[in-house]
Design a protein around this motif. Structure first.
Motif, PDB file in Angstrom:
ATOM      1  N   ARG A 147      41.611  -5.081  14.906  1.00  0.00           N
ATOM      2  CA  ARG A 147      42.987  -5.446  15.243  1.00  0.00           C
ATOM      3  C   ARG A 147      43.365  -4.902  16.617  1.00  0.00           C
ATOM      4  NH1 ARG A 147      47.134  -4.393  10.702  1.00  0.00           N
ATOM      5  NH2 ARG A 147      46.441  -2.240  10.960  1.00  0.00           N
TER       6      ARG A 147
ATOM      7  N   ASP B 216      45.243  -8.832   6.205  1.00  0.00           N
ATOM      8  CA  ASP B 216      43.900  -8.302   6.415  1.00  0.00           C
ATOM      9  C   ASP B 216      42.950  -9.111   5.540  1.00  0.00           C
ATOM     10  OD1 ASP B 216      41.518  -6.808   6.346  1.00  0.00           O
ATOM     11  OD2 ASP B 216      42.603  -4.932   6.654  1.00  0.00           O
TER      12      ASP B 216
ATOM     13  N   VAL C 240      46.408  -9.979  13.392  1.00  0.00           N
ATOM     14  CA  VAL C 240      47.229  -9.390  14.453  1.00  0.00           C
ATOM     15  C   VAL C 240      48.685  -9.833  14.307  1.00  0.00           C
ATOM     16  CG1 VAL C 240      47.500  -9.113  16.946  1.00  0.00           C
ATOM     17  CG2 VAL C 240      45.207  -9.394  15.961  1.00  0.00           C
TER      18      VAL C 240
END
Length: 480
Positions: free
Chosen positions: A5, A99, A74
């Motif tokens: 990330r 995620d 992100v």
């Protein structure tokens, strides 16, 4: 996932439209292989690793009755995509920050799943997780589209990656990029001097030049990332099978890579093996292929899957082939001449040539007996595999709209990026003069009024008419 990330936060990945992810294309190929994939109009679509959602938003804008969900790690990119979708008035798209390792979708399954620019750039554990998500979320008759880096083509890229990372080390992104570009430039320039003495140098030089043409974002993430993991086609297929997924075809070469080879070379590849996948793997050596776009289906759906040429009867056809003096001869705008031995197919192509790419139901171009369609379909599939005709589940409007209008998403792209996305999911970058004219396509003016406006006059009447015709024939104009 924290490091991943942070990497994408420091250097945002370049958002772009990927034509091979078109849900209409994957659905069409699935139908040709006997999979009852629902139409791209009115289906549920999931994209994993969607970035700021440009690709998915273009799909949502073109298929307003479909529901699109995108996921990315992100949060800044998701926020950017949500803002863009809101400005374009898109109500059929949801962008979620999530995620991949923890992503579990509790809702209905999806008719299409897109995974672009992700699979080969994450660790093996996340690759397995991608397969798990696809297997859990894919609906019966659904199609997943996953791109991945492939050998043997990427062997050369791996050598250049070693050269760049050896020189660039672990510094700041801009320092690493500058050093990597310097190494590639030196190789390209020195290679030009040595190519006449060592022919193998030419391959390195050409590949270095190709990488130099990439943007900083693509070069940083695609070539200098911590994960860069190509695999052979057969390895990918075996791994997918371990998760209950079966390889159906490749979106770019739906009839196998041998369709794009010269006839004598294709014949040698065909003699290599009775297994189509083994032939495709062999052909990758001849084409120096570096990227594949696999279409996967559920293993239980693949049991009865088989090439079904008669299925073309239920599809739409668009063709840019133009008849030659020889009744069986046709010319494609990219410079290729072909001969069609089947009289029904020749009749169909002559009729379709009047549409100049307009995709209309097959029955409008040809009235043929039921028993003719398997034969006609087999020939058309070969032309489709060679990118000489377009087959689609969806149909373009038969008449140009009286008040030409682009949907709001394309008008937004014109303002932000001087581009639009065609109805065939092709990105179209445009010069400033054409952008100024196309901004007038908001449905407020009749066609003749548009052609008389100041922007059209500056562009030129002939070019203005050509643009309107191209956009209509590519399904890019609203039909209202």
């Amino acid at each position: 996932m924290h490091d991943l990330r942070e990497r994408y936060q420091r250097v945002p990945y370049e958002d772009f439209v990927s034509p091979l992810t078109d849900p209409g294309l994957s659905g069409t190929i699935a139908r040709l292989y006997g999979i009852p994939a629902v139409s791209a109009d009115g289906c549920r679509i999931l994209e994993l690793g969607c970035g700021a959602g440009l690709n998915l938003s273009a799909i949502a804008a073109r298929h307003p009755s479909s529901h699109c969900i995108g996921m990315d790690l992100v949060p800044e990119r998701i926020s950017e995509g949500r803002q863009r979708a809101a400005r374009a008035g898109l109500t059929n798209i949801e962008l979620l920050q999530a995620d991949l390792a923890d992503f579990n979708w509790p809702g209905e399954r999806f008719d299409r799943i897109i995974v672009w620019g992700l699979f080969s750039w994450v660790p093996d554990a996340l690759k397995a997780r991608i397969f798990e998500i696809v297997a859990a979320c894919l609906a019966p008759g659904g199609v997943a589209c996953i791109c991945f880096l492939t050998y043997p083509g990427c062997k050369l890229n791996e050598g250049l990656r070693d050269l760049m990372t050896l020189q660039s080390g672990d510094g700041l992104p801009q320092e690493r990029l500058a050093t990597a570009r310097a190494a590639l430039t030196t190789l390209a320039e020195a290679g030009a001097m040595g190519a006449r003495h060592h022919s193998s140098i030419q391959a390195w030089r050409q590949q270095a030049q190709e990488l130099l043409g990439k943007s900083d974002a693509l070069l940083f993430h695609d070539e200098l990332g911590s994960d860069y993991d190509p695999c052979y086609l057969l390895q990918f297929v075996d791994w997918a099978a371990e998760h209950g997924l079966a390889h159906l075809a490749d979106a770019d070469t739906p009839g196998g890579a041998e369709h794009l080879l010269p006839p004598d070379m294709a014949a040698r590849v065909a003699a290599w093996s009775d297994d189509p996948l083994a032939r495709d793997q062999f052909a990758d050596y001849l084409t120096h292929r570096t990227l594949r776009t696999a279409l996967l289906v559920r293993a239980e759906d693949a049991v009865t899957a088989a090439f079904t040429p008669a299925a073309v009867r239920e599809l739409s056809l668009g063709s840019l082939l133009q008849p030659l003096a020889d009744a069986a001869g046709f010319h494609h705008p990219r410079g290729e001449d072909i001969a069609v031995a089947d009289a029904d197919v020749a009749t169909l192509l002559r009729a379709a040539s009047a549409g100049q790419g307009l995709r209309r139901p097959m029955g409008e171009w040809l009235a043929a007996a039921d028993d003719a369609w398997p034969r006609v379909g087999a020939t058309l599939f070969g032309l489709f595999a060679r990118k000489l005709v377009s087959l689609s589940q969806t149909t373009d409007t038969a008449q140009p709209p009286k008040r030409p209008a682009l949907h709001a998403f394309n008008r937004l792209l014109l303002a932000e990026r001087a581009m639009l996305v065609s109805g065939h999911h092709q990105p179209m970058p445009l010069p400033a003069a054409e952008v100024a004219f196309l901004r007038r396509l908001d449905g407020s003016l009749l066609r003749d009024e548009l052609l008389a406006c100041a922007e059209a006059q500056r562009l030129g009447g002939e070019r203005s008419q050509q643009l309107l015709d191209v956009l209509w024939r590519q399904g890019s104009l609203l039909t209202g």
